[in-house]
Scaffold this active site. Structure first.
Site, short mmCIF file in Angstrom:
data_model
loop_
_atom_site.label_atom_id
_atom_site.label_comp_id
_atom_site.label_asym_id
_atom_site.label_seq_id
_atom_site.Cartn_x
_atom_site.Cartn_y
_atom_site.Cartn_z
N ASP A 159 0.85 -1.20 0.00
CA ASP A 159 0.00 0.00 0.00
C ASP A 159 0.88 1.25 0.00
OD1 ASP A 159 -2.42 -1.65 0.40
OD2 ASP A 159 -1.46 -2.08 2.31
N HIS A 187 -4.62 -3.43 6.79
CA HIS A 187 -4.45 -3.71 5.37
C HIS A 187 -5.82 -4.14 4.83
CE1 HIS A 187 -2.97 -5.17 1.57
NE2 HIS A 187 -3.51 -6.34 1.80
#
Ligand code: NDP
Length: 332
Positions: A159, A187
């Site tokens: 990410d 996440h």
């Protein structure tokens, strides 16, 4: 010459495992002068394919690769490992809820916690990739109490890297010139990609990304959504989830953890909260961290505005709920 480092990769016959093993064997994770021994674990139904991965790794004749153990026995796989990259888990298939994935994956992490505790090297560093990554790491932590909490982390580096590359594309600058983005939280879709402290190197020096972009709507909305949704976009395009970028991010995570972050930069890692920034202690939450001599520390003193606070808390609450759900899965 240095002694070889033993690296466990679980789910090694899967997509991410197939991309990751050669990166490790080429020295991308630990550097070009560090020999490695790969411990590849997968489950019995894919034992044939695991054998094939082993054969290909042999055929690649990697100079740094001093040995390969490919097995379906978790205890054997964990013996003496210095680093463990935990990718093995049931993927979230269409129509499955996060709860269904948890029912399948949480018990796997409970069992692997015991195997790591009993057989891994005492200072083994663990990176959890399989989803729900933060909560699987929490389960590992709870069921492997003799492993130092500092040694259990989960992956939010993909990410983070996506955040860097989104900004680099938007500003038309090299990705290496962008730094200090960060991912807060889980996440999952509640993660908060925060660009408030990000900077980019320009001809006239280092400048704030917010100022360079000069479009608050982009930073506060489009950017956040596009980082969050990148994974689903890749699934749509490839009909498979991201694998090479996930493997590359796993390499970056372990590399920076062990070798250290560059001066003046930080990275995002899912780590056990110490209460920094008002985040509930002991949950596995993604923070900005710097690493030195194999130890991460949470970057302190960042100013959090109301907009960020709300997003950070939303992800924290989701993680607390996920943690309780994980325990209920184990007790059923
Ligand atoms: P992948 O290699 O594509 O993914 C493995 C895991 O990583 C999934 O849980 C996936 O979650 C997760 N993941 C986390 N972050 C990311 C990311 N950014 N991008 C993509 N994936 C991410 O799955 P495969 O099915 O190809 O391989 C899994 C392997 O695990 C298989 O070889 C299988 O045999 C093994 N396995 C082992 C089990 C066990 O040890 N008991 C049980 C089940 C499988 P998500 O799908 O949500 O993206």
């Amino acid at each position: 010459p240095k002694d070889a480092v033993r690296i466990l990769v679980t789910g090694a016959a899967g997509q991410i495992g197939y991309a990751l093993a050669p990166m490790i064997a080429r020295g991308i994770m630990l550097g070009p002068d560090q020999p490695v021994i790969l411990h590849l674990l997968d489950i019995q139904p894919v034992a044939g394919s695991l054998k094939g991965v082993r054969m290909e790794l042999i055929d690649a004749a990697f100079p740094l690769l001093q040995g390969i153990l490919a097995t379906t026995d978790v205890n054997e796989a964990c013996k003496g490992v210095n680093i463990a990259v935990m990718i093995g888990g049931f993927p979230c298939k269409e129509g499955m809820e996060r709860r269904d994935v948890m029912h399948k994956n949480v018990p796997i992490f409970k069992a692997q916690a015991s195997a790591l505790e009993q057989h891994a090297a005492p200072d083994c560093k663990i990176l959890v990739v399989a989803n729900p990554a933060n909560t699987n790491a929490l389960i590992l932590k709870e069921f492997a109490p003799s492993i130092p909490v500092k040694n259990i982390t989960c992956l939010t580096r993909l990410d983070h890297n996506r955040a860097l590359s989104h900004i680099s594309e938007r500003l038309n600058v090299d990705v290496r010139d962008v730094k200090n983005v960060n991912i807060w939280g889980n996440h999952s879709s509640t993660q908060y990609p925060d660009a408030n402290y990000a900077t980019a190197a320009t001809d006239s020096g280092e400048k704030s990304v917010r100022e360079l972009v000069a479009d608050d709507h982009w930073i506060d909305s489009e950017y956040i959504n596009s980082v969050r949704e990148r994974g689903s976009e890749i699934i749509k395009a490839r009909k498979l989830s991201s694998a090479l970028s996930a493997a590359s991010a796993a390499c970056d995570h372990v590399h920076d953890w062990i070798i250290g972050t560059a001066k003046g930069t930080w990275v995002s890692m899912g780590v056990s909260s110490d209460g920094s920034y008002g985040i509930q202690p002991d949950i596995i939450y993604s923070f900005p961290v710097t690493c030195q001599k194999g130890e991460w520390s949470i970057v302190q003193g960042l100013k959090i505005n109301e907009f960020s606070r709300e997003k950070m808390d939303t992800s924290m609450k989701e993680l607390t709920r996920e943690g309780s759900l994980a325990y209920s899965c184990l007790n059923q």
